[in-house]
Design a protein around this motif. Structure first.
Motif, PDB file in Angstrom:
ATOM      1  N   HIS A 478       0.848  -1.201   0.000  1.00 24.01           N
ATOM      2  CA  HIS A 478       0.000   0.000   0.000  1.00 24.01           C
ATOM      3  C   HIS A 478       0.882   1.249   0.000  1.00 24.01           C
ATOM      4  O   HIS A 478       0.749   2.140   0.826  1.00 24.01           O
ATOM      5  CB  HIS A 478      -0.957   0.004   1.196  1.00 24.01           C
ATOM      6  CG  HIS A 478      -0.300  -0.234   2.532  1.00 24.01           C
ATOM      7  ND1 HIS A 478       0.005  -1.490   2.998  1.00 24.01           N
ATOM      8  CD2 HIS A 478       0.086   0.631   3.499  1.00 24.01           C
ATOM      9  CE1 HIS A 478       0.555  -1.384   4.199  1.00 24.01           C
ATOM     10  NE2 HIS A 478       0.620  -0.104   4.521  1.00 24.01           N
ATOM     11  N   ALA A 479       1.789   1.287  -0.972  1.00 24.02           N
ATOM     12  CA  ALA A 479       2.679   2.439  -1.111  1.00 24.02           C
ATOM     13  C   ALA A 479       1.898   3.655  -1.595  1.00 24.02           C
ATOM     14  O   ALA A 479       0.779   3.554  -2.105  1.00 24.02           O
ATOM     15  CB  ALA A 479       3.810   2.107  -2.086  1.00 24.02           C
ATOM     16  N   GLU A 480       2.522   4.819  -1.432  1.00 21.42           N
ATOM     17  CA  GLU A 480       1.881   6.082  -1.802  1.00 21.42           C
ATOM     18  C   GLU A 480       1.455   6.099  -3.261  1.00 21.42           C
ATOM     19  O   GLU A 480       0.352   6.543  -3.587  1.00 21.42           O
ATOM     20  CB  GLU A 480       2.849   7.241  -1.533  1.00 21.42           C
ATOM     21  CG  GLU A 480       2.299   8.625  -1.807  1.00 21.42           C
ATOM     22  CD  GLU A 480       1.549   9.189  -0.600  1.00 21.42           C
ATOM     23  OE1 GLU A 480       1.016  10.299  -0.712  1.00 21.42           O
ATOM     24  OE2 GLU A 480       1.513   8.509   0.444  1.00 21.42           O
ATOM     25  N   GLU A 481       2.305   5.591  -4.143  1.00 25.07           N
ATOM     26  CA  GLU A 481       1.962   5.632  -5.563  1.00 25.07           C
ATOM     27  C   GLU A 481       0.769   4.731  -5.896  1.00 25.07           C
ATOM     28  O   GLU A 481      -0.020   5.032  -6.798  1.00 25.07           O
ATOM     29  CB  GLU A 481       3.165   5.252  -6.433  1.00 25.07           C
ATOM     30  CG  GLU A 481       3.798   3.914  -6.114  1.00 25.07           C
ATOM     31  CD  GLU A 481       4.922   4.017  -5.078  1.00 25.07           C
ATOM     32  OE1 GLU A 481       5.771   3.112  -5.036  1.00 25.07           O
ATOM     33  OE2 GLU A 481       4.936   5.021  -4.338  1.00 25.07           O
ATOM     34  N   ASP A 482       0.609   3.644  -5.144  1.00 28.33           N
ATOM     35  CA  ASP A 482      -0.544   2.762  -5.373  1.00 28.33           C
ATOM     36  C   ASP A 482      -1.841   3.452  -4.970  1.00 28.33           C
ATOM     37  O   ASP A 482      -2.853   3.352  -5.677  1.00 28.33           O
ATOM     38  CB  ASP A 482      -0.386   1.462  -4.581  1.00 28.33           C
ATOM     39  CG  ASP A 482       0.812   0.649  -5.044  1.00 28.33           C
ATOM     40  OD1 ASP A 482       1.034   0.578  -6.266  1.00 28.33           O
ATOM     41  OD2 ASP A 482       1.519   0.096  -4.193  1.00 28.33           O
ATOM     42  N   LEU A 483      -1.815   4.148  -3.857  1.00 24.29           N
ATOM     43  CA  LEU A 483      -3.011   4.856  -3.407  1.00 24.29           C
ATOM     44  C   LEU A 483      -3.330   6.016  -4.345  1.00 24.29           C
ATOM     45  O   LEU A 483      -4.502   6.277  -4.641  1.00 24.29           O
ATOM     46  CB  LEU A 483      -2.812   5.365  -1.976  1.00 24.29           C
ATOM     47  CG  LEU A 483      -2.445   4.312  -0.925  1.00 24.29           C
ATOM     48  CD1 LEU A 483      -2.383   4.952   0.457  1.00 24.29           C
ATOM     49  CD2 LEU A 483      -3.440   3.166  -0.932  1.00 24.29           C
ATOM     50  N   ALA A 484      -2.295   6.724  -4.804  1.00 22.54           N
ATOM     51  CA  ALA A 484      -2.508   7.819  -5.745  1.00 22.54           C
ATOM     52  C   ALA A 484      -3.103   7.309  -7.056  1.00 22.54           C
ATOM     53  O   ALA A 484      -3.958   7.959  -7.658  1.00 22.54           O
ATOM     54  CB  ALA A 484      -1.188   8.548  -6.003  1.00 22.54           C
ATOM     55  N   ARG A 485      -2.652   6.132  -7.509  1.00 19.17           N
ATOM     56  CA  ARG A 485      -3.190   5.557  -8.739  1.00 19.17           C
ATOM     57  C   ARG A 485      -4.671   5.215  -8.585  1.00 19.17           C
ATOM     58  O   ARG A 485      -5.476   5.443  -9.503  1.00 19.17           O
ATOM     59  CB  ARG A 485      -2.400   4.305  -9.116  1.00 19.17           C
ATOM     60  CG  ARG A 485      -2.969   3.549 -10.310  1.00 19.17           C
ATOM     61  CD  ARG A 485      -2.171   2.277 -10.584  1.00 19.17           C
ATOM     62  NE  ARG A 485      -1.952   1.488  -9.378  1.00 19.17           N
ATOM     63  CZ  ARG A 485      -2.879   0.689  -8.836  1.00 19.17           C
ATOM     64  NH1 ARG A 485      -4.086   0.607  -9.379  1.00 19.17           N
ATOM     65  NH2 ARG A 485      -2.610  -0.008  -7.766  1.00 19.17           N
ATOM     66  N   LEU A 486      -5.053   4.690  -7.428  1.00 20.48           N
ATOM     67  CA  LEU A 486      -6.461   4.361  -7.184  1.00 20.48           C
ATOM     68  C   LEU A 486      -7.328   5.621  -7.257  1.00 20.48           C
ATOM     69  O   LEU A 486      -8.413   5.610  -7.849  1.00 20.48           O
ATOM     70  CB  LEU A 486      -6.624   3.697  -5.820  1.00 20.48           C
ATOM     71  CG  LEU A 486      -6.198   2.228  -5.711  1.00 20.48           C
ATOM     72  CD1 LEU A 486      -6.203   1.786  -4.247  1.00 20.48           C
ATOM     73  CD2 LEU A 486      -7.126   1.342  -6.532  1.00 20.48           C
ATOM     74  N   LEU A 487      -6.838   6.701  -6.663  1.00 19.31           N
ATOM     75  CA  LEU A 487      -7.601   7.950  -6.711  1.00 19.31           C
ATOM     76  C   LEU A 487      -7.675   8.499  -8.126  1.00 19.31           C
ATOM     77  O   LEU A 487      -8.715   9.008  -8.558  1.00 19.31           O
ATOM     78  CB  LEU A 487      -6.971   8.983  -5.770  1.00 19.31           C
ATOM     79  CG  LEU A 487      -7.136   8.734  -4.274  1.00 19.31           C
ATOM     80  CD1 LEU A 487      -6.432   9.832  -3.476  1.00 19.31           C
ATOM     81  CD2 LEU A 487      -8.613   8.685  -3.890  1.00 19.31           C
TER      82      LEU A 487
END
Length: 646
Positions: A478-487
């Motif tokens: 659950h890295a930052e880039e994964d969460l940003a991609r979901l958004l």
């Protein structure tokens, strides 16, 4: 006769940290008695904040500052003190909120709340207040209104709660009614009845109505005039037929292009507007729509366009508003094209040869308790002998009126209800009795997007925590880039990660809920009215995203919705439910082209844009496949509302 005048309204929020946010900027409009004014635009465009300003419900200084003038009849509303506002709210101006659960007190019965609203503004007896409450519920098309008086909000379905909220708003007979997405949770039949009722009230009682909605089909059929908002400003306004039939602002054109149509080919990819609305705390110079506009020029990036008056009381805020439209119908430079063109979504989809999820002769009965000892005296048969299957990589749409058993059926798959009879299986797993390893796999591979975005997010968790929690529970990155991609997939900026749900509109909260469901890349997603709270541009973006994920990863969807145009664009199979029973099921094309059951034909006939819904085929349309509102036959509600004198 003019009822409401809003002149140069501005609303600015002053957070404790960060720059001020100009949520509403120089907004001016008017509403006449007996008129319906529709306000449309994306989530965060300032529609709801404008409506709250008319009720004096924006935060007090120093957290918020309001400028401009709001005049109702001869009363300047911004000059009212707290006592004046209490006398005005409900009696003169009332509002139907987007989330009916927030408008209804969970500790009081529906009858008590409506009777209290009447008695707060009029000196009437308790019996008269009760009669008025029944009358309001009847006007709101609530079934068994006398029985509903004794029920609490949690005992009603989502659609019934919305009808109760409408009854609460109209019980005191206001002069101006503000309806913020009043039909979001309603099926097509009840939606048509509610809108016809509101129309008849406006006609017969000279009540003004401000209709805040993202459904352009509702706008086309019901509104007299329309205002299109973007980034806190009105960017186009005028008579409905003029604005929708000859839009002069590229943003309005983009909204129309993104609207699902019932007469479109099945499973057609929708046009969507890429990019995001600007950050209102850091407004860019020039036209706020310039970064997303296919006609952008250098002048657009440094000059803010004014609302230019056009012919037929039409106005648009665009540098090209007065340019003949045929000159603008040209391919835009590749660097500025931001509208994703529609294309069929047909490749890579498997045939329904086996079931991923299966319901076999399922029944679900809810006990009814009464008497001083709360003994079970009867049962509500919510689901009766339903057999369905959802194939891998395909979409089954479940349609039917509110209370037909759609959500109850899916709750058994999600293990939120235990079936009274029958069997529910997912990929060979008995959902009612899974083993520990099977339960963990079930929790990861089956996700849900609930109907109510306000209740489905924990208000104490930031968006970052909400998205990271399911990934952490299942041991995934659950890295930052994964969460940003979901958004980014659901049209939200990475800045949303550190904010709480209370900072978002209803549509934005639903996007977060969809992102959370997508986080685990499940095999099946239950979408319970998942896109009903989204504006058309984001709705198109999310539906295209769901189609892409289905094509790439074989995700199956059980799609519950009342929007038959959305069903047309996503469904491979359709199942129609009524009173807990399955009345028809089959391939989507077959259901639309030749429905076998009378109830299915009735649902289709009430859907905006369906050929049988056009009362007079010779009348002019509006570019959405809907007839002119003036051709709509009189509603039976006209007789009922005529007997309701002010």
């Amino acid at each position: 006769m003019s009822l409401l005048h809003v002149n140069d309204l501005g609303v600015t929020f002053h957070p404790t940290q960060g720059p001020p946010v100009r949520a509403v900027d120089s907004v001016s409009f008017h509403v006449d008695a007996g008129e319906i004014l529709a306000v449309v635009g994306e989530s965060g465009s300032g529609k709801t904040v404008t409506a709250l300003s008319l009720l004096g419900l924006t935060p007090e200084a120093p957290g918020c500052s309001t400028t401009g003038n709001i005049t109702l009849d001869d009363t300047e509303l911004r000059s009212l003190d707290s006592r004046g506002w209490r006398a005005t709210r409900g009696a003169e101006v009332a509002m139907v909120f987007q989330d009916p659960s927030s408008a209804l007190n969970p500790l009081l019965t529906i009858g008590t709340q409506i009777m209290d609203a009447v008695r707060a503004h009029e000196t009437v007896t308790r019996d008269e207040a009760r009669r008025r409450a029944i009358e309001a519920l009847t006007l709101a098309r609530m079934t068994e209104p006398e029985r509903r008086l004794k029920q609490y909000a949690h005992e009603l379905s989502g659609g019934m709660r919305q009808r109760a909220a409408i009854a609460l708003a109209i019980a005191a007979r206001p002069r101006l009614l503000i309806a913020d997405e009043p039909t979001t949770a309603l099926d097509v039949g009840v939606q048509a009845a509610i809108l016809a009722m509101l129309r008849s009230l406006c006609d017969d009682l000279d009540m003004g109505l401000i209709l805040i909605t993202h459904d352009l089909g509702v706008v086309a059929e019901q509104a007299d005039r329309v205002c299109v908002m973007y980034a806190g400003r009105i960017v186009e306004s005028g008579p409905t037929a003029e604005v929708l039939g000859n839009p002069r602002m590229p943003y309005t054109q983009a909204l129309l292009a993104a609207t699902p149509r019932l007469d479109s080919p099945a499973r057609q990819r929708l046009s969507s507007v890429t990019g995001q609305p600007p950050n209102l705390a850091e407004r860019p110079p020039g036209c706020p729509f310039a970064p997303r506009c296919p006609l952008v020029t250098s002048d657009c990036t440094h000059k803010v366009p004014e609302l230019v008056p056009l012919e037929n009381d039409h106005a648009a805020a665009c540098l090209f508003a007065e340019v003949p439209q045929e000159l603008l119908r040209r391919p835009a430079p590749s660097s500025s094209v931001t509208v994703t063109k529609a294309a069929p979504v047909t490749a890579g989809l498997p045939e329904p040869n086996e079931a991923l999820a299966e319901f076999e002769a399922v029944e679900l009965h809810y006990p009814v308790r009464s008497g001083p000892f709360r003994r079970v005296t009867s049962h509500v048969r919510a689901v009766q002998q339903v057999s369905l299957r959802v194939a891998p990589g395909r979409t089954l749409a479940l349609v039917g009126e509110s209370g037909s058993g759609k959500t109850s059926l899916t709750k058994m798959l999600l293990r939120l209800e235990r079936p009274t009879g029958g069997a529910v299986r997912f990929d060979g797993i008995d959902v009612t009795r899974p083993k520990p390893a099977e339960l963990r796999r079930l929790q990861r591979e089956v996700q849900v997007v609930f109907q109510n975005p306000y209740a489905s997010l924990d208000p104490r968790m930031t968006v970052r925590q909400t998205l990271a929690e399911p990934l952490r529970v299942h041991g995934l990155d659950h890295a930052e880039e994964d969460l940003a991609r979901l958004l980014a997939d659901v049209g939200l900026d990475v800045a949303a990660l550190n904010r709480f749900p209370s900072a978002f509109s209803g549509g934005q909260r639903q996007r977060i809920a969809i992102a959370r469901a997508l986080a685990l890349r499940p095999r099946l997603i239950v979408c319970d009215e998942a896109v009903s709270a989204l504006d058309v541009s984001i709705q198109a973006q999310v539906l295209n995203l769901l189609a892409d994920l289905q094509a790439q990863h074989g995700i199956a969807y059980l799609f519950i919705t009342h929007n038959l145009a959305v069903v047309r664009s996503v469904a491979h199979e359709i199942a129609v439910m009524r009173d807990g029973r399955l009345v028809e099921q089959g391939p989507a094309e077959q259901i639309y082209d030749s429905p076998a059951h009378e109830y299915t034909r009735e649902l289709l006939s009430m859907a905006p844009g369906h050929p049988t819904s056009v009362a007079n085929p010779g009348t002019a349309g509006d570019g959405l496949g809907r007839p002119d509102r003036t051709s709509t036959p009189a509603s039976p509600d006209e007789e009922r509302s005529a007997a309701w004198p002010r």
